[in-house]
Design an enzyme around this catalytic site. Structure first.
Site, PDB file in Angstrom:
ATOM      1  N   LYS A  95       0.819  -1.249   0.117  1.00 47.06           N
ATOM      2  CA  LYS A  95      -0.013  -0.956   0.319  1.00 47.06           C
ATOM      3  C   LYS A  95       0.615   1.413  -0.468  1.00 47.06           C
ATOM      4  CE  LYS A  95      -3.644  -1.853   1.261  1.00 47.06           C
ATOM      5  NZ  LYS A  95      -3.956  -3.275  -1.290  1.00 47.06           N
ATOM      6  N   TYR A 193       6.448  -1.964  -6.982  1.00 46.48           N
ATOM      7  CA  TYR A 193       5.360  -1.863  -7.970  1.00 46.48           C
ATOM      8  C   TYR A 193       5.737  -2.292  -9.700  1.00 46.48           C
ATOM      9  CZ  TYR A 193       0.887  -3.568  -9.861  1.00 46.48           C
ATOM     10  OH  TYR A 193       0.150  -3.803 -10.525  1.00 46.48           O
TER      11      TYR A 193
HETATM   12  P1  NAP Z   1      -5.720  -9.481  -5.654  1.00 44.88           P
HETATM   13  O1  NAP Z   1      -6.718  -8.289  -5.534  1.00 44.88           O
HETATM   14  O2  NAP Z   1      -4.686  -8.372  -4.236  1.00 44.88           O
HETATM   15  O3  NAP Z   1      -5.163 -10.895  -5.933  1.00 44.88           O
HETATM   16  C1  NAP Z   1      -3.756 -10.811  -6.025  1.00 44.88           C
HETATM   17  C2  NAP Z   1      -4.244 -12.527  -6.207  1.00 44.88           C
HETATM   18  O4  NAP Z   1      -2.601 -12.756  -6.231  1.00 44.88           O
HETATM   19  C3  NAP Z   1      -4.286 -13.076  -4.763  1.00 44.88           C
HETATM   20  O5  NAP Z   1      -5.556 -13.849  -5.491  1.00 44.88           O
HETATM   21  C4  NAP Z   1      -3.334 -13.800  -4.257  1.00 44.88           C
HETATM   22  O6  NAP Z   1      -3.652 -14.839  -3.509  1.00 44.88           O
HETATM   23  C5  NAP Z   1      -2.380 -13.812  -5.226  1.00 44.88           C
HETATM   24  N1  NAP Z   1      -1.175 -14.066  -4.984  1.00 44.88           N
HETATM   25  C6  NAP Z   1      -0.113 -12.757  -4.144  1.00 44.88           C
HETATM   26  N2  NAP Z   1       0.970 -13.910  -4.299  1.00 44.88           N
HETATM   27  C7  NAP Z   1       1.165 -15.497  -4.831  1.00 44.88           C
HETATM   28  C8  NAP Z   1       1.515 -16.106  -4.839  1.00 44.88           C
HETATM   29  N3  NAP Z   1       3.206 -15.889  -4.295  1.00 44.88           N
HETATM   30  N4  NAP Z   1       1.726 -17.164  -5.559  1.00 44.88           N
HETATM   31  C9  NAP Z   1       0.033 -17.300  -6.040  1.00 44.88           C
HETATM   32  N5  NAP Z   1      -0.817 -16.190  -5.659  1.00 44.88           N
HETATM   33  C10 NAP Z   1      -0.319 -15.204  -5.441  1.00 44.88           C
HETATM   34  O7  NAP Z   1      -5.031  -8.326  -6.439  1.00 44.88           O
HETATM   35  P2  NAP Z   1      -5.929  -8.253  -8.472  1.00 44.88           P
HETATM   36  O8  NAP Z   1      -6.541  -6.475  -8.083  1.00 44.88           O
HETATM   37  O9  NAP Z   1      -6.582  -8.143  -8.810  1.00 44.88           O
HETATM   38  O10 NAP Z   1      -4.166  -8.435  -8.699  1.00 44.88           O
HETATM   39  C11 NAP Z   1      -4.328  -9.344  -9.788  1.00 44.88           C
HETATM   40  C12 NAP Z   1      -3.214  -8.411 -10.819  1.00 44.88           C
HETATM   41  O11 NAP Z   1      -3.637  -7.409 -11.603  1.00 44.88           O
HETATM   42  C13 NAP Z   1      -1.724  -8.482 -10.193  1.00 44.88           C
HETATM   43  O12 NAP Z   1      -0.553  -9.086 -10.802  1.00 44.88           O
HETATM   44  C14 NAP Z   1      -1.888  -6.912 -10.024  1.00 44.88           C
HETATM   45  O13 NAP Z   1      -0.646  -6.496 -10.367  1.00 44.88           O
HETATM   46  C15 NAP Z   1      -2.546  -6.541 -11.483  1.00 44.88           C
HETATM   47  N6  NAP Z   1      -3.133  -5.394 -11.644  1.00 44.88           N
HETATM   48  C16 NAP Z   1      -4.502  -4.361 -10.995  1.00 44.88           C
HETATM   49  C17 NAP Z   1      -5.242  -3.926 -11.383  1.00 44.88           C
HETATM   50  C18 NAP Z   1      -5.766  -3.130 -10.203  1.00 44.88           C
HETATM   51  O14 NAP Z   1      -6.305  -2.406 -10.381  1.00 44.88           O
HETATM   52  N7  NAP Z   1      -6.372  -3.931  -8.996  1.00 44.88           N
HETATM   53  C19 NAP Z   1      -4.379  -2.312 -11.858  1.00 44.88           C
HETATM   54  C20 NAP Z   1      -2.931  -3.133 -12.734  1.00 44.88           C
HETATM   55  C21 NAP Z   1      -2.639  -4.631 -13.064  1.00 44.88           C
HETATM   56  P3  NAP Z   1      -4.016 -14.421  -1.845  1.00 44.88           P
HETATM   57  O15 NAP Z   1      -5.240 -14.483  -1.134  1.00 44.88           O
HETATM   58  O16 NAP Z   1      -3.240 -15.598  -0.964  1.00 44.88           O
HETATM   59  O17 NAP Z   1      -2.396 -13.116  -1.157  1.00 44.88           O
END
Ligand code: NAP
Length: 276
Positions: A95, A193
């Site tokens: 964060k 990041y």
């Molecule tokens: P999120 O809600 O925090 O979900 C992240 C997921 O990744 C969770 O299932 C988490 O599992 C899993 N994870 C983290 N570390 C891991 C590991 N070592 N092995 C396996 N799984 C792992 O985030 P999100 O927003 O859905 O993000 C998904 C992707 O989109 C990420 O790559 C992020 O960088 C990208 N992204 C997001 C945004 C946005 O606005 N949200 C924008 C651009 C890109 P746990 O529940 O166990 O922690």
């Protein structure tokens, strides 16, 4: 061995990954694996989708753990003889107000977002079948972070000749530079990041090039993408897209038809190829 097509989504117990699995369950003609580093969280997510009338399968996967990656690889090899769709979605972000020292944030963020994603690719890409689709979830932040790099670094990251080894060396150097508090002097932007996602986008460009060189006739398409700003635990409730909307571009790339020969090796957002 099953001839059924198979899709795998990393980090899919919640957020965008879960929404990608939901969409694939509706649109992909085969088995769809929801994966999670924590089996309980994964099974709970499977149960949630089952309540919606969908039938995802589950496999444990922690992308930080090489043994876990290899267990999935062996399972896919044995049960399906490979895989058809791989979505590298798992990722982490500290964060903005987190007080963890920057060097620690850099090491931890790069470990999962870049090195973990790379390890999944190293183990699973050789298994991808002809006409397979690979989607690496990066971020628009990779583009803005690229703009914040020195000219020398920008040139390296935009190069069409950079090797995977050179990229790994640069990502390792970033982490080392943060430990010595010299990363800004060395031309890096002040975002762990962002640098990790530069790594994901550049890795995708390299992997696509290698596919062209080594598996030209296999028609595999591999791309990086940004899902947009999505309401998840990572981005918070003020983001503009729902998780299902965030899944649209990754799912579009995962389901590119067999007749498509593009996009490939691109950075895509809102289903549109962006300049790198
Ligand atoms: P999120 O809600 O925090 O979900 C992240 C997921 O990744 C969770 O299932 C988490 O599992 C899993 N994870 C983290 N570390 C891991 C590991 N070592 N092995 C396996 N799984 C792992 O985030 P999100 O927003 O859905 O993000 C998904 C992707 O989109 C990420 O790559 C992020 O960088 C990208 N992204 C997001 C945004 C946005 O606005 N949200 C924008 C651009 C890109 P746990 O529940 O166990 O922690």
């Amino acid at each position: 061995m099953s001839n059924v097509p198979v899709a795998v989504v990393t980090g899919s117990n919640k957020g965008i990954g879960l929404a990608i699995v939901r969409a694939l369950c509706k649109q992909f003609p085969g088995d769809v694996y929801l994966t999670s580093r924590d089996s309980d969280r994964g099974q709970a997510a499977v149960a949630q989708l089952q309540q919606e009338g969908l039938r995802p399968l589950f496999h444990q996967l922690d992308i930080d753990d090489l043994q876990s990656i290899r267990a999935l690889r062996d399972f896919l090899k044995e049960k399906y003889g490979g895989l058809n769709v791989l979505v590298n979605n798992a990722g982490i972000a500290f964060k903005v107000h987190d007080t963890t020292p920057f060097a620690v944030q850099a090491e931890v963020t790069l470990k999962t977002n870049f090195f973990g994603t790379r390890n999944v690719c190293t183990e699973l890409l050789p298994l991808v079948k002809p006409y397979g689709r690979v989607v690496n979830v990066s971020s628009m932040v990779s583009s803005s972070a690229l703009g914040g790099c020195s000219q020398e670094l920008q040139q390296k990251f935009r190069s069409d000749a950079i090797t995977e080894e050179e990229l790994v060396q640069l990502m390792t150097k970033f982490v080392e530079d943060t430990k010595k508090s010299v990363h800004e002097k060395e031309g890096w932007p002040n975002t762990a990041y962002g640098v990790s996602k530069i790594g994901v986008t550049v890795l995708s460009r390299i992997q696509a090039r290698l596919l062209n060189e080594q598996r030209k006739g296999d028609h595999i398409l591999l791309n990086a993408c940004c899902p947009g700003w999505v309401r998840t635990d990572m981005a918070g409730p003020k983001a503009t897209k729902s998780p299902d909307e965030g899944a649209e571009t990754p799912v579009y790339l995962a389901l590119l038809p067999a007749t498509a020969d593009a996009p490939h090796g691109q950075f895509v957002s809102n289903k549109t190829v962006r300049a790198w």
